[in-house]
Write a protein that holds these residues in place. Sequence first.
Motif, PDB file in Angstrom:
ATOM      1  N   VAL A   1      16.287  23.284  63.856  1.00 49.37           N
ATOM      2  CA  VAL A   1      15.673  22.428  64.258  1.00 49.37           C
ATOM      3  C   VAL A   1      14.814  22.300  64.667  1.00 49.37           C
ATOM      4  O   VAL A   1      14.133  21.280  65.345  1.00 49.37           O
ATOM      5  N   CYS A   2      13.816  23.587  64.845  1.00 47.97           N
ATOM      6  CA  CYS A   2      12.201  23.989  65.195  1.00 47.97           C
ATOM      7  C   CYS A   2      11.205  23.576  63.544  1.00 47.97           C
ATOM      8  O   CYS A   2      11.726  23.009  62.602  1.00 47.97           O
ATOM      9  N   ASP A   3      10.125  22.550  65.056  1.00 43.09           N
ATOM     10  CA  ASP A   3       9.209  22.425  64.030  1.00 43.09           C
ATOM     11  C   ASP A   3       7.951  23.523  63.963  1.00 43.09           C
ATOM     12  O   ASP A   3       7.138  24.012  62.756  1.00 43.09           O
TER      13      ASP A   3
ATOM     14  N   LYS B   1       9.640  22.925  56.148  1.00 38.31           N
ATOM     15  CA  LYS B   1       8.636  22.636  56.480  1.00 38.31           C
ATOM     16  C   LYS B   1       8.160  23.129  58.203  1.00 38.31           C
ATOM     17  O   LYS B   1       6.903  23.028  59.168  1.00 38.31           O
ATOM     18  N   ALA B   2       9.306  24.632  58.832  1.00 33.50           N
ATOM     19  CA  ALA B   2       8.602  24.941  59.946  1.00 33.50           C
ATOM     20  C   ALA B   2       7.056  25.996  59.619  1.00 33.50           C
ATOM     21  O   ALA B   2       6.814  26.422  58.654  1.00 33.50           O
TER      22      ALA B   2
ATOM     23  N   ASN C   1       9.492  22.158  73.934  1.00 31.66           N
ATOM     24  CA  ASN C   1      10.761  21.692  73.853  1.00 31.66           C
ATOM     25  C   ASN C   1      10.190  23.432  72.998  1.00 31.66           C
ATOM     26  O   ASN C   1      10.322  23.660  72.592  1.00 31.66           O
ATOM     27  N   VAL C   2       9.997  24.351  74.237  1.00 29.42           N
ATOM     28  CA  VAL C   2      10.150  25.789  74.126  1.00 29.42           C
ATOM     29  C   VAL C   2      11.156  26.644  74.080  1.00 29.42           C
ATOM     30  O   VAL C   2      11.974  26.553  75.256  1.00 29.42           O
ATOM     31  N   MET C   3      12.429  27.287  72.809  1.00 25.98           N
ATOM     32  CA  MET C   3      13.153  27.623  73.041  1.00 25.98           C
ATOM     33  C   MET C   3      13.662  29.119  72.691  1.00 25.98           C
ATOM     34  O   MET C   3      12.767  29.534  72.003  1.00 25.98           O
ATOM     35  N   SER C   4      14.148  30.467  73.612  1.00 25.21           N
ATOM     36  CA  SER C   4      14.245  31.464  73.123  1.00 25.21           C
ATOM     37  C   SER C   4      15.396  32.428  73.451  1.00 25.21           C
ATOM     38  O   SER C   4      15.949  31.647  74.621  1.00 25.21           O
TER      39      SER C   4
ATOM     40  N   ALA D   1      11.952  15.515  73.709  1.00 25.21           N
ATOM     41  CA  ALA D   1      10.762  16.060  72.944  1.00 25.21           C
ATOM     42  C   ALA D   1      10.658  15.419  71.316  1.00 25.21           C
ATOM     43  O   ALA D   1      11.239  15.098  71.109  1.00 25.21           O
ATOM     44  N   THR D   2       8.599  15.725  71.452  1.00 20.60           N
ATOM     45  CA  THR D   2       8.469  15.311  70.190  1.00 20.60           C
ATOM     46  C   THR D   2       8.861  16.545  69.155  1.00 20.60           C
ATOM     47  O   THR D   2       8.689  16.157  68.059  1.00 20.60           O
ATOM     48  N   CYS D   3       8.200  17.519  69.636  1.00 21.81           N
ATOM     49  CA  CYS D   3       8.471  18.660  68.951  1.00 21.81           C
ATOM     50  C   CYS D   3       9.418  19.563  69.098  1.00 21.81           C
ATOM     51  O   CYS D   3       9.800  20.077  71.306  1.00 21.81           O
ATOM     52  N   SER D   4      10.094  21.072  68.948  1.00 21.83           N
ATOM     53  CA  SER D   4      10.749  22.143  69.020  1.00 21.83           C
ATOM     54  C   SER D   4       9.879  22.818  68.262  1.00 21.83           C
ATOM     55  O   SER D   4      10.167  23.320  67.287  1.00 21.83           O
ATOM     56  N   ILE D   5      10.233  24.104  69.549  1.00 23.76           N
ATOM     57  CA  ILE D   5       9.551  25.356  69.443  1.00 23.76           C
ATOM     58  C   ILE D   5      10.635  26.658  69.732  1.00 23.76           C
ATOM     59  O   ILE D   5      11.727  26.669  70.840  1.00 23.76           O
ATOM     60  N   MET D   6      10.747  27.626  68.259  1.00 20.50           N
ATOM     61  CA  MET D   6      11.517  28.929  68.537  1.00 20.50           C
ATOM     62  C   MET D   6      10.503  30.572  69.305  1.00 20.50           C
ATOM     63  O   MET D   6       9.891  30.396  67.971  1.00 20.50           O
ATOM     64  N   LEU D   7      11.307  30.090  69.082  1.00 22.77           N
ATOM     65  CA  LEU D   7      10.411  32.422  69.394  1.00 22.77           C
ATOM     66  C   LEU D   7      10.884  33.134  69.722  1.00 22.77           C
ATOM     67  O   LEU D   7      12.552  33.466  70.557  1.00 22.77           O
ATOM     68  N   LEU D   8      10.581  34.386  68.946  1.00 24.97           N
ATOM     69  CA  LEU D   8      11.977  35.026  68.378  1.00 24.97           C
ATOM     70  C   LEU D   8      10.861  36.836  68.870  1.00 24.97           C
ATOM     71  O   LEU D   8       9.129  36.458  68.138  1.00 24.97           O
ATOM     72  N   SER D   9      11.534  36.718  69.540  1.00 22.82           N
ATOM     73  CA  SER D   9      10.327  38.830  69.491  1.00 22.82           C
ATOM     74  C   SER D   9      10.450  39.723  68.884  1.00 22.82           C
ATOM     75  O   SER D   9      12.173  40.006  68.294  1.00 22.82           O
ATOM     76  N   VAL D  10       9.912  40.635  68.348  1.00 17.82           N
ATOM     77  CA  VAL D  10       9.711  41.864  67.152  1.00 17.82           C
ATOM     78  C   VAL D  10      11.047  42.360  68.020  1.00 17.82           C
ATOM     79  O   VAL D  10      12.067  43.052  66.844  1.00 17.82           O
TER      80      VAL D  10
END
Length: 223
Positions: free
Chosen positions: A159-161, A192-193, A36-39, A134-143
Amino acid sequence: MAIRYIDIKQEVLSANDGLANKLRVRLKEHKTLMINVMSSPGAGKTTLLLDTIQRLREQLRIGVVEADIESMVDAEKIEQSGAMAVQIRTGGDCHIDAPMLKPALDTMNLDSVDLLFLENIGNLVCPAEFDTGATCSIMLLSVPEGDDKVLKYPLMFSVCDAVVINKCDTLCVFDDFSKEAVAERIRKLNPKAEIFFLSAKTGEGVEAWAGWLSDQVRPWQEE
């Protein structure tokens, strides 16, 4: 007469979590790892996925479920890259949950997908509250968004891996963004992220991110 209190949100989340667990079991049966890709909007999710697909296409069969309030622009880009793409149009909802995702999975041959990305709605609040299966969750942060987003939206980062800091090629312009500060804030919330600093535009740092993804898929397929 006593007033009865009904927590609708709790009931909705409970029903969603039950279906999410069933979807997770189903994905496992097909040896498909879903991430799961979030941002927030414009952080670079689609650009990163396109680069990732090109780097891993010889190793893994990749699919993407695109979620947007309107349009099919991102799904068309993914399909042109050679990956399987399915579009979910929410028509206004600011997140994806398990009931929304299930019809998309029903259209896919999961036996032909090793790695499945769910590109969630651009939003730093709602997507973090709903289990998608989802098995993994990803958070995308831009500069350009600033290193203080970790403080303003703690649940998302908790909540992100993994947390991907994108658009690092703009650090010379946004020189008030501190890599050290953002990493410290993330680790305080979520020790742990994994943290990746990269630029999806230039490709800097994407190799390490792609390697991490490969490492996540391997044990999922071997079990």
